[in-house]
Structure formats: C-alpha cells, structure tokens
Enzyme design. Structure first.
Site, PDB file in Angstrom:
ATOM      1  N   CYS A  34      13.219 -15.612  -7.029  1.00 57.66           N
ATOM      2  CA  CYS A  34      13.959 -14.365  -6.826  1.00 57.66           C
ATOM      3  C   CYS A  34      13.422 -13.308  -7.789  1.00 57.66           C
ATOM      4  O   CYS A  34      12.640 -13.603  -8.690  1.00 57.66           O
ATOM      5  CB  CYS A  34      15.461 -14.571  -7.042  1.00 57.66           C
ATOM      6  SG  CYS A  34      15.873 -15.008  -8.741  1.00 57.66           S
ATOM      7  N   CYS A  37      13.854 -13.955 -11.428  1.00 52.79           N
ATOM      8  CA  CYS A  37      12.858 -14.860 -12.008  1.00 52.79           C
ATOM      9  C   CYS A  37      11.668 -14.054 -12.536  1.00 52.79           C
ATOM     10  O   CYS A  37      11.137 -14.337 -13.612  1.00 52.79           O
ATOM     11  CB  CYS A  37      12.362 -15.858 -10.961  1.00 52.79           C
ATOM     12  SG  CYS A  37      13.618 -16.995 -10.349  1.00 52.79           S
ATOM     13  N   ASP A 444      -5.447   7.778   7.782  1.00 55.07           N
ATOM     14  CA  ASP A 444      -6.892   7.654   7.969  1.00 55.07           C
ATOM     15  C   ASP A 444      -7.246   8.390   9.255  1.00 55.07           C
ATOM     16  O   ASP A 444      -6.378   8.596  10.115  1.00 55.07           O
ATOM     17  CB  ASP A 444      -7.247   6.162   8.060  1.00 55.07           C
ATOM     18  CG  ASP A 444      -8.691   5.940   8.451  1.00 55.07           C
ATOM     19  OD1 ASP A 444      -9.571   6.578   7.848  1.00 55.07           O
ATOM     20  OD2 ASP A 444      -8.940   5.136   9.369  1.00 55.07           O
ATOM     21  N   ASP A 645      -6.670   1.622   9.349  1.00 53.91           N
ATOM     22  CA  ASP A 645      -7.068   0.512  10.229  1.00 53.91           C
ATOM     23  C   ASP A 645      -8.302  -0.234   9.739  1.00 53.91           C
ATOM     24  O   ASP A 645      -8.709  -1.216  10.347  1.00 53.91           O
ATOM     25  CB  ASP A 645      -7.348   1.043  11.637  1.00 53.91           C
ATOM     26  CG  ASP A 645      -8.672   1.800  11.717  1.00 53.91           C
ATOM     27  OD1 ASP A 645      -8.983   2.557  10.763  1.00 53.91           O
ATOM     28  OD2 ASP A 645      -9.395   1.623  12.704  1.00 53.91           O
ATOM     29  N   ASP A 649      -9.632   1.168   4.055  1.00 54.21           N
ATOM     30  CA  ASP A 649      -8.267   1.635   3.805  1.00 54.21           C
ATOM     31  C   ASP A 649      -7.443   0.618   3.023  1.00 54.21           C
ATOM     32  O   ASP A 649      -6.319   0.913   2.614  1.00 54.21           O
ATOM     33  CB  ASP A 649      -7.545   1.910   5.135  1.00 54.21           C
ATOM     34  CG  ASP A 649      -8.252   2.950   5.977  1.00 54.21           C
ATOM     35  OD1 ASP A 649      -8.695   3.958   5.397  1.00 54.21           O
ATOM     36  OD2 ASP A 649      -8.361   2.758   7.203  1.00 54.21           O
TER      37      ASP A 649
END
Length: 757
Positions: A34, A37, A444, A645, A649
């Site tokens: 979690c 933690c 982009d 894409d 990037d």
C-alpha cells in the site's frame, strides 16, 4: 534533427557535492502492499546513516537512493528494510526480472488465497443466514472461518502490525481489528454461550461477517494486482530494440559477437531489415533507416557514408557498414531507457485516498470503541462489563471497512468498464482519479494528430485525358520497384484506384533524385525537381502554382514525366485525422491549454498546427525535449496529460501526470502510458477526462455516504440511545447495517454506467 554527440554522466553515478561522489541508484523493493508501505520504506532509508536522499515510487515498486558507498552498502540498506518486513533487490544480474518474478509469485499466492477465502466463506454465510438452527452451527462456522481470517487473511494482520510499529494505521489495520475482534468475540460466544444467556442476552456470533470481509477485501486486492501483473515491462520492450549479436569486420573477415563485447572503432555490417546495434558513422554503402523511435517521423531517412546511425533504429532495404562510436550505456537508446526509468521514478508515491482517510478514521474508531468500553464500565451498573463488551464490539463491527473499502474500487471498476465501452483502455486507476484535474494537454504530431503514414493527398494529371489510363500502369510499375519510402504511398493510391502494374525495361534507381525505366520506346521518370532539371524538362505554369501551394502546406512534391514533359504532379503528406480539430477545439473550450510537440521540421509543424487550430507548438523536438517541456508545465503548477504513439514519446509519457497512448502506436508507448485509445481517435481524449470527472464524483459520493453511515451508526452502536429509550444496538443488526451500507455504495457506483461522456 538528432544530435550525434549527446553526452550524459554514467547512469549509476551523480555528483552531489564538491569533493566527493554519492552513488545514485534505483533498486526494486519487494513486499510493499500500500502507499503507507512506500512512506515507511522512504522514511527508514532516508534516515539511515550514509543515505543522503531516498525516494520511493509505489507505482513501479522501486526506490531511488543517493548514498555514500563508504558508509553504507546496498546490502546494508537491504538489511534495514528486511528489519521492518520489506526487502530490497541487490547484487543480482537482472534485478528487474527478480522483481517481476516476485510480483508474479505474490499475485499467484494472492489468487489462491482469495479463491479459498471465497470457497470457505460461502458455507459460513449460508449457515449464518439460513441454517443457524442446525446442530453445532456455531462450531461449523468457527472451523470454516478460522483459516479465512487468520491464515488466508494473515497479510492484513502482518501489515497492520507493520503500520502500528511506526504509529500509523491504514485500511489493513481496520480489516485486522474488525475481523479479528468479530472472530474472537464469536469464538468466545460459541465456546461459552452461557455467559450471555445467564444475563438474559442472545449469544450472537459474527463468523460470516469476519470471513466475508476478508474475502471481499482480498478480491479487491487481487483485481488491483492483476492489473499490475498483466502489464508487461516497458523497460524490457525498450531493451528488446537492441539485437543480441552483431556482425563485425576484422582483417577482412566477418564474425559474430555478443553485443556486450562490441568496442568503439569496430566496423559493423548491417543487412536489409536488421536493427542497428550501436551508435556510429556510416563507412560504406547506403540505405534508408527508420528512425521513428527517435524522431517520431514515419518517413525513413537516407543514410550515406559520413552520416550517423543510432542503436535500435531499423535498416530498410539497403546494406551498409558503419564504425561503432558509442556502445553500451552511452548509446542514444540506452539514454532513452535511463531517462524513461528516471521519469517513472520521479513521481510521488501513489497516495490512495482511502488509505489517507483510514489513517485518520481507524484511530478515531479505535478510540471510540475504547471510550465506549470505559464509559460503560463506569456507568453500566451490574451489567457493566457485558454492555461494555457488546457496545465496543458493535462499534468495531458497524465501522467495518466494507463501505469505505468499496467506495473507491467499485467506482473505479465501473469507470474502467465505461471507458472500455468508449474505446478508452484504462490500465491504472491513478490516471482515472487524476484526469479531471488536467489543465494542460501535450500532443505528439505524427500518429496522434496525423495518421502517421505518408499518403498521396493530391494527384494532378497534366497529360491528355485519353493518355492517362495507359500512363497509370507505368507509374505503378516505376514506384513498385523503387526503394524510396514514399514510393509505397503512390503504389497504395494507385491500387485503391484499381490500377495494376506493367513490365518495364532498363529500370534505374537515381540516388537522391528518383527512378527511371523504359516502357515501349520511351523512358519514364518519377522524382524531384533535380531530376527534371538534369533532363531539361520544365513544369507548366499551372503545375508550378500547384506545386508551390502544396509545398506551403508542408507536402512533398514529386513529378512523373517522360523524356520531354511532365505528365503528372503528386503531393505526399501525413494527413491530419478528420477528428483531430474537433477534439482539440473541445479541449480548448473546456479551458485546457493544448500544445503540440514534434520532431518534424518547423514548416510541417506550422502547417499541421494551423490545420487543427493550434497556436502553441514546438518543432524538431527530441525525446528529452518533450519530457523537459512536460516538466516545465508541471513546474508552473499545471496537471499535464501527454498523448503520443511512439518510442520517442515514452519519456514524456512517463513524466506526465496522465499519459495516453494511441492504439495503433508502438508497444513501448502503450506500455508506459496509463490509458490507451483503442481507435486512435483524439475525440476520446475529452471523453477520458470527462469520465475521470464523473468517476471522482462517484467516489466522493460513496465516501460521503460511507461516512454519514458511520456518523449515525457508531454513536448508536456505542449506546447513545440507551439512556433515552433503553435501546442497545445488537451486533447482529450492526452487521446487517454494515452490509446495507456496502449495497448502497455499490449501487451508487453502478449509476456511473448510465453517465454521458
């Protein structure tokens, strides 16, 4: 524009202060379950002698540490974490693989525990609800629920104890307390029912509540872990871009070497279709190379002697030799890998909203339960202990974390399903929770705003109409044999028109100009202005006007001619998607600033920006430039969404607050991004941000009702009404109320299905 001489420090070292070097290293962390933690790990490492700074990323389960190796070693840091129940992966050849295997083992173990918890809980619920009168019903439920609570649910008790050691509490604390006390109370009642009957009270048990809470919470954790386990490693995909072996030339003899053994100055052979293994300079031969992973541009680049090539890029149809100049961690690909890792690790640990609330809520509930017990012991009269015990247990049961625990995950699960219906694949709940805050979007160009594929946008025939049908097969045949990357666009256009090729003779490739071939008694050519000039062919006035206009629109112009005149003019470009302008306009109307970043030249960038209504754009941007721009926006206080894409990037996607990949993009972009648009349609971006807004609204409503329920239920459970009308809430009714609150939360989450985006 790709610089060939980028220099960076070695990834494992960072100079911190004059007179000495601290090591700057990232280690996988195991056993974090979690966000609390992550805080504990960061706190313990940060306060360890020899460690100057430690940052923990819960999302990718890693810690980045600046430490003095003369004072502390990785093994020493590992011992520190092992002392509080966590572990650090050190001194292994592939720590990422070790971490992946550990997470897979954890997932499989959690899956087994969850399945068994559900299997054992079902008969407990059936007996508790419908068959309480059968002989030894309580003992049967106790036997079935004991392994669910204390064995299959042991992780909640372990994690609760970890938090308690540091004076903290989270959802695991509440799960452990409520299920543990409900079970022990029920076990006492089962073994010694006369304690209650002798006082005129019904001996109720709550084994089914304890077992079901463990089963439900475990199921929620399993769904969260499955999303993590099914997400393949982005780094492994990037590393996979580099071939395992290379072919080198030494003393005129070709041999094969593992890539790790390549030295600067060695001559390497690259054949058609192969990946380039390291950075270097072409020595002989020529070919087109696909550099889209770096520049993002779809058109391969011609490489001739003296030009630079980069690791991970893909050779096309030609063959060449090049001299290795940068190898290992110094290649541009290795730098991209390192920068993506740093961008991922730079994010703050994921602070789950419910864990934050639980950090306050749990101590308050425990305090109320203890206060209830104390008050009843003081004012309860002859039944003081009985009432004190019943009311304090009822407080813990009615405050059971089901409603609170279900508030976020049920809304997230419905939101993810709603996204899938709208072609939005959501891989990380964090992005769904954060999307509504986005006020800056970075796009982009290639493959995001545009189609990402060169296409013939314009074809103007200058030849007589009667001659065109006979000329089309000649044009098709010329381009079908050409190695130029744009030739495929012409072939695709002619194919779509139903054209078939013919047979040419004397085909010739004219480097840097075009191609030529003979059909019948004539020579036909297709190429650029230089090709026409060489053969003294002029372009008619109307053709020149079209060519000039197309070039202003950032299109590539090619000419098809015979021996004396131009027969056709073609314009080739990467066309803007039809929906891009609409999507950008929608975002702008919502007050979101939209930017475009591209590795393409300024002229093309300007043309695309004008076409979609953008005024703010950056051209000739390298992968690091895109990530730096995202950082600049974040430094201004903006919440940034990056949409891309390509491999180029990936660093910016990792850096952004919300990362969205186009569905037809590269694997690495989709792997790094937290959302993927299945249709590659930009109009899904406003929908994704709207979905985030609706989901967060639902989460807040769920938390509100969960708290209202507790605000009303806890005082009644504590016996507030007893002095007024003698009413004392039974733990059994508290269990039913707890279940009803969970149903209300789930029902509210399901309303999200009908939301309009």
């Amino acid at each position: 524009m790709i610089p060939s001489d980028i220099e960076h420090p070695a990834p494992s070292e960072k100079k911190i202060k004059p007179g000495g070097k601290l090591l700057h290293q990232t280690f996988p962390v195991l056993e974090m379950t979690c966000a609390s933690c992550a805080v504990s790990v960061e706190s313990m490492l940060g306060n360890t002698p020899g460690v100057q700074k430690a940052t923990v990323n819960y999302a990718n389960q890693s810690t980045t540490v600046d430490y003095d190796p003369t004072l502390i070693s990785p093994a020493g840091m590992q011992q520190v974490l092992q002392g509080i129940g966590y572990d650090l992966v050190v001194d292994v050849e592939d720590p990422g693989q070790v971490q992946q295997e550990a997470r897979q083992r954890f997932y499989e173990a959690l899956k087994t525990r969850t399945i068994w918890a559900i299997i054992l809980s079902l008969p407990v619920v059936l007996v508790g609800m419908f068959f309480m009168q059968i002989p030894y019903a309580n003992y049967l439920m106790m036997i079935l629920s004991a392994p669910v609570v204390f064995w299959l649910g042991r992780s909640y008790f372990v994690n609760a104890s970890k938090q308690a050691r540091h004076g903290k509490a989270n959802m695991d604390t509440l799960v452990a307390l409520s299920t543990g006390i409900a079970f022990l109370f029920s076990a006492f009642t089962t073994v010694y029912p006369q304690f209650w009957t002798s006082r005129g009270l019904e001996p109720h048990v709550y084994f089914e509540a304890a077992a079901v809470v463990v089963a439900f919470i475990s199921l929620g954790k399993l769904l969260e872990e499955r999303a993590k386990s099914n997400t393949s490693s982005a780094m492994q995909k990037l590393i996979g871009l580099q071939p395992k072996t290379v072919h080198i030339i030494e003393n005129g003899t070709e041999s094969e070497l593992p890539i790790a053994q390549v030295q600067v100055g060695q001559v390497i052979v690259v054949r058609p279709g192969e990946k380039i293994p390291v950075d270097g300079q072409v020595e002989s031969g020529e070919s087109y190379v696909d550099e889209s992973m770096i520049s993002g541009e779809p058109v391969p680049v011609m490489k001739k002697p003296g030009e630079t090539v980069f690791a991970g890029t893909i050779n096309q149809k030609g063959a060449f030799r090049f001299t290795a100049q940068k190898v290992g961690s110094h290649t541009l690909l290795a730098q991209i890998i390192r920068l993506v890792q740093e961008a991922q690790g730079s994010k703050a640990p994921v602070q789950k909203l419910v864990d934050k609330i639980a950090g306050i809520f749990v101590p308050v509930v425990i305090g109320i339960a203890l206060l209830t017990f104390a008050v009843w012991m003081l004012v309860g009269g002859e039944n003081a202990f009985t009432h004190a015990l019943l009311t304090s247990v009822t407080v813990l049961v009615i405050a059971c974390p089901c409603a609170l625990g279900l508030a976020t995950p049920t809304a997230i699960m419905v939101g993810i399903g709603k996204g899938a219906e709208n072609n939005i694949l959501i891989k990380d709940a964090e992005s769904l929770e954060l999307g509504y805050k986005v006020n800056a979007v970075v796009l982009d160009k290639t493959g995001t705003i545009t189609e990402g594929k060169p296409t013939v946008t314009d074809l103007s025939w200058l030849a007589a109409d009667a001659d065109v049908p006979a000329l089309k097969p000649v044009l098709y045949a010329l381009e079908a044999q050409s190695e130029h990357p744009l030739a495929d666009a012409v072939v695709e256009r002619l194919k779509a028109d139903g054209v078939e090729g013919t047979t040419l003779t004397g085909f010739e490739s004219l480097t840097g100009r075009g191609v030529a071939g003979r059909f019948g008694d004539k020579t036909y050519r297709i190429g650029n202005d230089r090709l026409l000039t060489e053969h003294g062919i002029s372009v008619p006035t109307d053709g020149q006007a079209k060519a000039t206009r197309w070039r202003e629109e950032a299109k590539t112009v090619v000419y098809f001619s015979d021996e004396t005149k131009v027969l056709a003019i073609l314009a080739i470009a990467d066309p803007v998607k039809q929906t891009s302008r609409e999507a950008i306009n929608t975002l702008q109307q919502r007050g979101i600033a939209v930017y475009m970043m591209t590795g393409d030249n300024p002229q093309t960038a300007r043309a695309v920006a004008n076409a979609v209504g953008l005024t703010d754009y950056r051209a000739e941007a390298l992968p690091a430039d895109k990530a730096d721009f995202v950082k600049q926006l974040q430094a201004q206080g903006k919440v940034v969404a990056m949409i891309g894409d390509g491999i180029n990037d990936s660093q910016a996607l990792a850096q952004a607050d919300v990362s969205i990949a186009m569905g037809r993009g590269s694997d690495i972009a989709m792997d790094v991004a937290k959302m993927t648009l299945i249709t590659s349609d930009l109009t899904s971006v406003p929908k994704a941000l709207q979905l985030s807004k609706r989901t967060v609204q639902t989460i807040r409503q769920n938390l509100f009702w969960a708290f209202i329920y507790n605000l009303i239920g806890i005082p009644i459970a504590a016996g507030l009404l007893y002095p007024i009308n003698g009413f004392l809430l039974s733990p059994m009714i508290a269990g039913a109320a707890m279940a009803l609150s969970s149903v209300s939360v789930v029902s509210n989450s399901l309303r999200l299905k009908a939301a309009r985006l």
